[in-house]
Design an enzyme around this catalytic site. Structure first.
Site, short mmCIF file in Angstrom:
data_model
loop_
_atom_site.label_atom_id
_atom_site.label_comp_id
_atom_site.label_asym_id
_atom_site.label_seq_id
_atom_site.Cartn_x
_atom_site.Cartn_y
_atom_site.Cartn_z
N LYS A 19 6.49 -1.93 1.98
CA LYS A 19 5.32 -1.30 2.61
C LYS A 19 4.15 -2.27 2.50
O LYS A 19 3.25 -2.13 1.66
CB LYS A 19 5.02 0.06 1.98
N LEU A 26 11.70 1.47 6.51
CA LEU A 26 11.02 1.92 5.31
C LEU A 26 11.70 3.18 4.78
O LEU A 26 12.05 4.08 5.56
CB LEU A 26 9.55 2.22 5.62
N TYR A 79 0.83 -1.21 0.00
CA TYR A 79 0.00 0.00 0.00
C TYR A 79 0.85 1.25 0.00
O TYR A 79 2.07 1.20 0.23
CB TYR A 79 -0.93 0.00 1.21
N GLU A 86 13.28 2.83 13.53
CA GLU A 86 12.31 3.84 13.12
C GLU A 86 11.14 3.78 14.07
O GLU A 86 11.14 3.00 15.02
CB GLU A 86 11.86 3.59 11.68
#
Length: 277
Positions: free
Chosen positions: A145, A201, A32, A177
């Protein structure tokens, strides 16, 4: 108005349109993207789409549309919504087929929603947010993702229950992260963030901040950092499509720097706003 799209049809946001054997629903078998529109214009759409196709390739998913076709579709839906400031959510899955772990021979499913942007309250921006440090329990391919977000959801919920905005994930003694953000520290005027790898990411707002820092001649370092370095930083901030550039003023209950958004964070946020207007 908010709009929803599923496999070629614009549908009501509340209509039950996802088949029970849709693989995104059954397996989380898909990828996505979330793209923000400012004053009717998408921010870094090409970069978002490039990441989408990178994610799809990594899970061997054929989206079934060329990048330019998907871009045109998204722009048409955003325009049709009439929303000036909007969040467009798009997901592609391996399609609708009888439940089986093996890849089916069927077209991919594409669903898109366009909704009004979720704006953070101004007092949150002015005061900064609190975060909590948690173990990174995700898989090893976080650069994808993917729809498989359960570890991220659990971490975000834990942060919320501790009165925090975000969970900062720690793996092998280093900050990776946030559960839905990239993390940065500022020390002696230098901006530092975790290098890209399969464990994080490649955030689009992360990339925007890197470009802005280079334009402003703010030193930008991609180097691992520890929880202790985060706690001892002059400033800490996070980035994401929906949070943009947001100061972190407390971690694990300990004040960061002055306890207020610092000058480097404020400068980067101000210049980010110039990019989207």
């Amino acid at each position: 108005m908010a709009l929803a799209y599923f496999n070629g049809n614009i549908v009501d946001m509340d209509d039950p349109v996802i088949p029970i054997e849709e693989r995104g629903h059954q397996f989380g078998d898909g990828v996505y993207e979330v793209i923000r529109f400012y004053q009717g214009k998408p921010f870094m759409m090409r970069e978002h789409l490039e990441r989408l196709y990178t994610s799809a390739k990594a899970i061997r998913l054929e989206i079934g549309k060329q990048q330019n076709e998907l871009e045109t579709l998204m722009l048409e839906l955003a325009a049709k919504s009439g929303l000036e400031n909007a969040d467009l959510y798009m997901q592609a899955t391996r399609g609708v087929a009888p439940r089986n772990h093996l890849f089916p021979k069927c077209p991919a499913s594409i669903s898109i929603t366009v909704k009004p942007s979720r704006e953070l309250p101004q007092d949150v921006r002015k005061q900064g947010v609190q975060v909590v440090l948690l173990p990174d329990e995700r898989w090893q391919n976080c650069y994808i993702k993917s729809l498989n977000l359960l570890p991220n959801i659990l971490a975000k919920q834990e942060a919320f229950e501790q009165g925090c905005f975000e969970a900062v994930l720690v793996r092998d003694g280093f900050i990776m992260e946030g559960s839905s953000t990239n993390m940065f520290i500022v020390k002696d005027g230098k901006v530092q963030t975790t290098p890209l790898s399969n464990y994080i990411l490649a955030g689009i707002t992360r990339l925007a901040v890197k470009r802005i820092a280079e334009e402003l001649q703010v030193p930008f370092v991609e180097k691992p950092f520890t929880p202790e370095e985060l706690l001892q930083a002059d400033e800490v901030f996070l980035t994401s499509t929906t949070s943009e550039v947001l100061a972190v003023t407390s971690a694990d209950g300990r004040q960061i720097g002055s306890g207020c958004p610092g000058p480097v964070t404020r400068k980067l946020y101000e210049h980010f706003q110039l990019k989207v207007k």
